[in-house]
Design a protein around this motif. Structure first.
Motif, short mmCIF file in Angstrom:
data_model
loop_
_atom_site.label_atom_id
_atom_site.label_comp_id
_atom_site.label_asym_id
_atom_site.label_seq_id
_atom_site.Cartn_x
_atom_site.Cartn_y
_atom_site.Cartn_z
N GLU A 92 -1.44 -6.35 -0.54
CA GLU A 92 -2.54 -6.91 -1.25
C GLU A 92 -1.85 -8.05 -2.09
O GLU A 92 -2.54 -9.08 -2.39
N ARG A 93 -0.96 -7.77 -2.79
CA ARG A 93 -0.27 -8.71 -3.58
C ARG A 93 0.11 -9.96 -3.00
O ARG A 93 0.24 -11.12 -3.49
N THR A 94 0.72 -9.80 -1.74
CA THR A 94 0.81 -11.15 -0.82
C THR A 94 -0.35 -11.79 -0.62
O THR A 94 -0.53 -13.08 -0.72
N LEU A 95 -1.56 -11.21 -0.47
CA LEU A 95 -2.82 -12.01 -0.10
C LEU A 95 -3.11 -12.96 -1.49
O LEU A 95 -3.57 -13.82 -1.42
N ASP A 96 -2.88 -12.00 -2.75
CA ASP A 96 -3.41 -12.61 -3.95
C ASP A 96 -2.45 -13.84 -3.90
O ASP A 96 -3.17 -14.94 -4.55
N PHE A 134 0.68 -3.32 7.50
CA PHE A 134 0.19 -3.81 6.17
C PHE A 134 0.46 -2.73 5.05
O PHE A 134 0.06 -1.71 5.45
N GLY A 135 1.10 -3.32 4.13
CA GLY A 135 1.21 -2.29 2.89
C GLY A 135 2.74 -1.96 2.66
O GLY A 135 3.47 -1.97 3.74
N VAL A 136 3.34 -1.73 1.45
CA VAL A 136 4.53 -1.38 1.20
C VAL A 136 4.50 0.15 1.40
O VAL A 136 3.96 0.96 1.10
N PRO A 137 5.51 0.74 2.29
CA PRO A 137 5.91 2.02 2.85
C PRO A 137 6.31 2.87 1.39
O PRO A 137 6.91 2.27 0.43
N LEU A 138 5.85 4.11 1.64
CA LEU A 138 6.08 5.04 0.51
C LEU A 138 7.37 6.04 1.02
O LEU A 138 7.75 6.01 2.30
#
Length: 960
Positions: A318-322, A347-351
């Motif tokens: 989401e930070r990339t989209l922002d 999509f998303g940073v892995p945990l």
């Protein structure tokens, strides 16, 4: 030919009326379940291999190899990675364009279709390396510096304009728009590409600058390569690289109040250098990573070369989209980016536990503290409270311990100079007050007096008075480099600190040369909108240019008075810059101590005027009321910075600014007249000349290379070679091929004078990379490089500069420039070799460091270890990289430079096979040592057989 996995071509939707096709990694996972556990960066590489599978260059076996990547397997296979595009900066882009033009000239001589020499992927060249800080501290500095830039570089820009009309896919972002990596991040990068047939794919690239890795901050796989490898990528060759280890760096916690992204990246650089990540991918994951804004991620990705990794990669979320929205990308692009990554289930940073890594390194963001790095290497981090004590300790330590080898009693002596840094630019301040104060801990809550109207502030009036300089004095303070000027958080912090400093009556010391060189025009716009730019200007940080400037050594000169004082007293003075590199002589040849710092700390040290002042226990300076002002009094809070962030994320502003690249590039650029035609006619020029790499070029590989290409056992040997140089550790590409000023008494300076160029018009090595005559003379010409073949002086110090001991047939030695010795050896038909220590070739992705080495007749480099890009470039230019085994070094072998050297390599050039080094002493004694051939992949062996990557690619293109 049918695709190996046709069922992976599927469709996806990105919202109402927006759909596309893609090569599905989830579908491929039905064949290879391991795909779902791959690091995100490896999945992006896998998609490229899958999509470009043609059964020839890229096969089903390649897909299987990448899909079955194992975290800790032996790395023996190479990956053919086809990139979506290529980015260039002008220093490396101009010689690359010259190579393309020379290829067309060679094709024309052979009667072949010159149109076969054409980039097959989009290529963007951003002109950012040319502007120098000749003028500073005044409102007209930007205009004056740009006029000088165009005057000096007219021939280069004419050549670029020829390239724009000669090649269909070659575009130029003219001077004055920004630094390539920031322009790439804010404007060029698309995130996802879409072909005419509707197939979508990940953005990926290589760039001819090592800090191309900045783009990793928005989930784009890309890294720096030498110009010769970038050229091959442009011409349709996959980028071949050894299957990498992927180091997972788990970030947890949050940055403490007062810490910046710069402090974080310096900490990561120190941490990962210790973990030896050279040649590896680094991928960030965990909750702490999720909390980082894209500019912070880009700052960390940018310095991957400094911590040694191929990449410092951040997944898309989401930070990339922002960020895409804030920088003016279209709604359709953003929807496509999100939908495509979700379709690929990426999509998303892995945990922790979601992805397999070769090894995991952990960092709690809460452990990061305000820091600088220096005085000679980026990985040498120093907590802010230890800068003064570290400098004092290094002042008298020997060079072998990273010190300056100066008598301790001279540390505090000062020297009177006739005038401040430039009489026109700076208001002298009172002499520094005694350095004594109670203990002070950095605090963030400062008084907030009502300021005067920001619009009433101006550059201070001129006053002249006595100025002294001494060891530890800051002579250059520069807010510079894409590393930090791409990050609104630290730029706004610098502006806020300047505002508080001005309000308290603080001034910059008169001996400090200050400059602000944003990485894009948007920085100026949001600093104006936030009403902070006038405060920076009040302290002398006026905009000097939109380019790399001080970070790459384009700091402009110091005054003659200051240069004379430094030389006469051998002063160890300092530069503080918000850059990414601080190697010796990189920033300025007369400044020996260089410190990397966040932009607000650059401003603080400009006010303090010295690194001998401990900003944690001593005041930054004295205010208008004569009272001490501490760093905590002027340091901005996180809340203050966040309140102004709205000015930095302005979609309309970004679209308007970058829309001018094509519609309003500026009168200076429009007035440049380029020649037309499919081939270049090579008019006489000291900037642009036809490179000699294709002289006598034929469609068949010559001699032994042809025999080896045919599979016969042609020997690859070096016989009766002389040693050109014996180097220590961390010889950088700046040492090998400097980018900065050209000395009048150097071989390059002599050549320019002989060709009618005045000293004032020498420009820099970087700007003259299109002329091999200058560049080969500049190879190993750095004023700080030490050839340990030369005997030490009475005090144990070594003579600096590009010198060697030339030995004639009888073994008699004569000291001379390396270039002059090389020409003598070439005339005799005698090969030469170089010996070095650890990290040979660290630093910039400077193709001329390898090209110059080849043109000097150096056949092999034997080192304890190589940095990734330079090793690859050596192979690409037909120079053998060889590595000592175990603890062996040239020192342990007792080499002095008197010996003759034989080298024998496996005739089949088997990657990383054993080679034999024979050392023959003058008395006839011989000794054989085993080495490792650092040709790492089969394709590199092919390049070497053809004499380098350029003739290899040209033969392929002309053969159809």
């Amino acid at each position: 030919m049918a695709h190996a996995f046709p069922e992976t071509l599927q469709g996806f939707k990105a919202g109402r009326g927006l759909e596309g096709k893609f090569y599905s990694l989830p579908a491929l996972a039905h064949h290879f379940p391991n795909v779902k556990r791959l690091p995100v960066s490896m999945r992006i590489v896998l998609e490229s291999v899958l999509r470009n599978c043609d059964g020839r260059k890229i096969t089903a076996e390649h897909i299987e190899q990448v899909a079955n990547w194992q975290p800790n397997a032996e790395r023996t296979t190479e990956i053919p990675f086809t990139v979506a595009r290529v980015v260039l900066q002008d220093f490396t882009g101009v010689p690359l364009l010259a190579d393309l033009a020379a290829m067309r000239s060679a094709a024309q001589r052979l009667g072949k279709d010159v149109g076969r020499i054409e980039p097959l992927v989009p290529v963007d060249l951003v002109v950012d390396h040319s502007v120098m800080v000749d003028h500073y501290g005044t409102r007209d500095a930007l205009d004056l510096n740009m006029k000088l830039e165009f005057s000096r570089n007219k021939e280069r820009y004419q050549f670029m304009k020829w390239g724009m009309q000669a090649f269909k896919t070659f575009g130029v972002v003219p001077p004055g728009f920004g630094i390539v990596h920031q322009v790439n991040l804010e404007y060029l990068a698309r995130g996802v590409h879409r072909r005419e047939d509707g197939v979508c794919y990940f953005d990926s690239l290589v760039g001819t600058d090592s800090h191309t890795t900045m783009i990793n901050g928005i989930g784009v796989v890309g890294w720096g390569v030498g110009g010769i490898e970038g050229e091959a990528a442009m011409l349709g060759q996959p980028v071949y690289f050894l299957t990498p280890d992927v180091v997972g760096l788990e970030l947890s916690g949050q940055l403490r109040e007062g810490c910046t992204a710069t402090d974080l990246v310096l900490t990561i650089t120190e941490l990962l250098r210790k973990h030896k990540v050279v040649g590896k991918f680094v991928e960030f994951f965990g909750e702490g990573t999720r909390s980082l804004a894209v500019p912070d991620r880009a700052t960390i990705g940018n310095m991957a070369p400094e911590y040694g990794a191929t990449m410092g990669f951040f997944p898309v979320d989401e930070r990339t989209l922002d960020y895409f929205e804030g920088t003016g990308r279209s709604k359709e692009e953003i929807k496509l980016l999100e939908a495509y990554f979700k379709a690929q289930e990426m999509f998303g940073v892995p945990l922790p536990g979601e992805v397999d890594y070769s090894t995991v390194v952990r960092l709690d963001l809460g452990d990061v503290v305000p820091s600088l790095s220096g005085p000679k290497r980026p990985q040498d981090r120093i907590e802010i409270g230890k800068v003064a004590s570290t400098f004092k300790a290094l002042f008298s330590r020997p060079v072998s311990e990273n010190g300056f080898n100066q008598p301790e009693e001279l540390l505090l002596t000062r020297h009177l100079i006739d005038k401040p840094h430039t009489a026109e630019d700076r208001t002298p301040d009172n002499p520094p007050t005694p350095l004594a104060a109670p203990r002070f801990e950095l605090e963030m809550e400062a008084n907030k007096p009502t300021p005067p109207s920001a619009h009433t502030l101006s550059v201070p009036p001129v006053e002249v008075g006595e100025v002294t300089i001494g060891n530890g004095d800051v002579l250059i303070a520069a807010i510079t480099s894409c590393t930090n000027t791409s990050n609104p958080g630290v730029l706004l912090a610098a502006g806020l600190l300047a505002k508080k400093a001005v309000e308290k009556g603080l001034k910059v010391k008169p001996h400090v040369k200050t400059s602000l060189a944003p990485g894009s025009r948007m920085v100026t716009e949001y600093l104006k909108a936030a009403k902070l730019l006038p405060y920076l200007e009040q302290l002398g940080f006026t905009v000097a240019g939109y380019g790399c400037t001080t970070c790459i050594g384009n700091s402009g000169d110091l005054t003659p008075e200051i240069n004379d004082a430094i030389a006469q007293s051998d002063l160890v003075c300092a530069a503080v810059l918000s850059g990414n590199r601080n190697f010796e002589a990189r920033i300025h040849p007369n400044i020996k101590a260089n410190f990397l710092a966040s932009p607000p700390l650059v401003v603080a040290y400009a006010i303090a005027g010295t690194v001998l002042r401990d900003l944690m226990t001593e005041p930054v300076g004295q205010g208008k009321d004569g009272k001490d002002v501490w760093l905590g009094d002027i340091w901005p809070s996180t809340d203050e910075i966040h309140k102004l962030m709205k000015y930095a994320m302005d979609p309309k502003g970004y679209r308007a600014s970058y829309g001018k690249v094509k519609s309003e590039p500026g009168k200076l650029w429009e007035d440049i007249q380029g020649v037309s035609g499919a081939t270049y006619d090579w008019p006489p020029s000291t900037y642009i000349a036809e490179p000699p790499f294709f002289e006598g070029f034929g469609l068949e590989a010559p001699g032994a290379e042809a025999a080896a290409a045919a599979g016969t056992a042609a020997p690859v040997t070096v016989r009766d070679a002389r040693i050109m140089a014996l180097f220590g550790d961390s010889i950088t590409t700046d040492h090998i091929s400097p980018a900065g000023s050209i000395k009048e008494n150097s071989p390059a300076g002599h050549w320019l004078i002989q060709h009618g160029v005045k000293k004032t018009d020498f420009n820099s090595y970087g700007s003259r990379r299109g002329n091999h005559e200058v560049m080969m003379r500049g190879t190993f010409a750095n004023v700080r490089i030490k050839n340990l073949m030369l005997p030490p002086g009475p005090d144990g110090s070594r003579e600096e500069g590009g010198l060697t001991l030339y030995r004639d047939a009888a073994g008699n030695a004569e000291k001379m420039f390396i270039y002059d010795a090389a020409m003598k050896y070439i005339a005799e038909g005698r090969p030469t070799v170089i010996f070095a220590g650890e990290e040979y070739g660290t630093g910039s992705s400077r193709d001329w460091a390898a090209k110059g080495t080849q043109l000097l007749g150096i056949r092999a480099v034997v080192a304890r270890s190589f940095e990734r890009i330079h090793r690859s470039n050596l192979v690409g230019m037909g120079v053998l990289p060889l590595q000592f085994q175990g603890d062996t070094s040239w020192q342990s072998l007792g080499l002095t430079g008197e010996e003759l050297i034989d080298i024998e390599v496996d005739p089949q050039l088997k990657p990383q096979s054993q080679a034999a080094l024979t050392i023959r002493q003058p008395n006839g004694e011989c000794r054989e040592v085993k080495l490792t051939l650092r040709i790492d992949t089969p394709i590199e062996a092919d390049y070497y057989r053809h004499g380098g990557i350029l003739p290899y690619v040209l033969r392929q293109l002309l053969a159809g």
